[in-house]
Design an enzyme around this catalytic site. Structure first.
Site, PDB file in Angstrom:
ATOM      1  N   CYS A 129       0.816  -1.218   0.000  1.00  0.00           N
ATOM      2  CA  CYS A 129       0.000   0.000   0.000  1.00  0.00           C
ATOM      3  C   CYS A 129       0.850   1.269   0.000  1.00  0.00           C
ATOM      4  CB  CYS A 129      -0.953   0.000   1.189  1.00  0.00           C
ATOM      5  SG  CYS A 129      -0.149  -0.267   2.783  1.00  0.00           S
ATOM      6  N   HIS A 249      -2.904   6.503   4.797  1.00  0.00           N
ATOM      7  CA  HIS A 249      -1.480   6.735   5.053  1.00  0.00           C
ATOM      8  C   HIS A 249      -1.043   8.094   4.512  1.00  0.00           C
ATOM      9  CE1 HIS A 249      -1.323   2.697   6.336  1.00  0.00           C
ATOM     10  NE2 HIS A 249      -0.657   2.127   5.356  1.00  0.00           N
TER      11      HIS A 249
END
Length: 344
Positions: A129, A249
């Site tokens: 990711c 994130h």
């Protein structure tokens, strides 16, 4: 597209599996049939997909008979079931780290290297990711001037550690507010012998440390970037940090390009790149933040500025939803590309 695929989702009851289901509806993803698979303990659970009820089945090798596309949400089960699914004729799009660095397995971000999809031999790997979020911001820059160096620090949400990571943050914060003690059990990883409080804290370790003193998570960003860009000359220094954020994130990225670029050139490149969105208006305090990018499709790029000392240096700040673009959406886009190019 000559026919609709028969689709299976492995790990349907988990966070990434449920994101697949949400995206099926949002993107009106078409399939001839759908099979939801999970562990034995989740078998029998009922789930609604596009207005129809499905019963979750226990995942077994024979589950992949007569399946065209198998979307794997991730986990160690990929190691055993992905080859079994491929052997039965399915194309596996796998979210685990198992096959990412296998030279026989394409590692794909559809906006960046879709041509690699055609090289598959039954399995296609979804990148980490953090790698996806970083490269969605860097690819438009790389296209106007090759990137020679990357220094990246990640600020990764607890959802990257699964539901247990989220629960630990919330339970710790609640206990602290009540003046109670709470014994951490999950972070930096449940499998490690030592755990730290994440509430009101940051932990500079994600996954285990390797012999070179970088973590496994950090080295994923190095190795996967080289493979996706087909350029192992890029010098990359990563630091991966867990922060007390629920979802999405963030990354602070410094790059050095082959030729000097103006901030206007960089902003124009980002604006023109599908899947990235420019969020950069410092006069009005507008910049990417995890809260704003959670449950969003695009990766947000901002705080673009020239380095103070290196004429070829650019600094930027990036945020993206790691469950969505960092996992389920990227995998689904690979499937959509295959469907749109009659590769099923």
């Amino acid at each position: 597209m000559s026919k609709l695929p028969r689709v299976a989702v492995l790990g349907a009851t988990g966070a990434v599996g449920q994101e697949f289901i949400r995206l099926f509806e949002e993107r009106d993803f078409q399939f001839a049939s759908l099979k939801l698979l999970a562990s034995k303990r989740s078998a029998g659970k009922k789930m609604m997909v596009k207005g129809k009820e499905y019963t979750v089945e226990e995942a077994k090798p024979e589950s992949f008979e007569n399946i065209d596309i198998a979307l794997f949400a991730g986990g160690s089960i990929s190691k055993t079931l992905a080859p079994e699914a491929a052997k039965r004729g399915a194309v596996v799009i796998d979210n685990s780290s198992t096959f990412r660095m296998d030279p026989e397995v394409p590692l794909v971000i559809p906006e960046i290297n879709p041509e690699d999809i055609a090289k598959h031999k039954g399995i296609i790997a979804n990148p980490n990711c953090s790698t996806i979020i970083m490269l969605m911001a860097l690819k438009p820059i790389y296209d106007i001037s090759r990137i020679k160096r990357i220094i990246v620090s990640t600020y990764q949400a607890v959802s990257g550690a699964g539901k247990d990571g989220i629960d630990e943050l919330l339970d710790e914060a609640s206990a602290i507010a009540k003046g109670e003690t709470y014994e951490p059990k999950i972070l930096p990883s449940a499998s490690l012998p030592k755990h730290y409080q994440i509430a009101y804290n940051v932990i500079p370790q994600i996954d285990v440390f390797l012999d070179n003193e970088y973590t496994k998570e950090e080295m994923k960003m190095v190795n996967e970037t080289h493979k996706i860009f087909h350029d192992d000359t890029i010098a990359i220094t990563p630091t991966a940090v867990r922060v007390p954020v629920i979802r999405s994130h963030a990354e602070s990225i410094y790059i050095e390009t082959e030729r000097p670029l103006s901030t206007d050139e960089v902003k124009k490149a980002v604006q023109g790149f599908k899947g990235a969105v420019l969020v950069d208006d410092i006069k009005n305090m507008v910049y990417p933040m995890p809260l704003d990018t959670s449950n969003k499709t695009d990766v947000a790029v901002g705080r673009i500025r020239k380095d103070l000392y290196c004429k070829n240096g650019i600094n930027l700040w990036v945020c993206g939803d790691q469950i969505r673009k960092g996992a389920a959406l990227n995998a689904l886009q690979i499937a959509e590309y295959m469907m749109n190019h009659d590769m099923i």
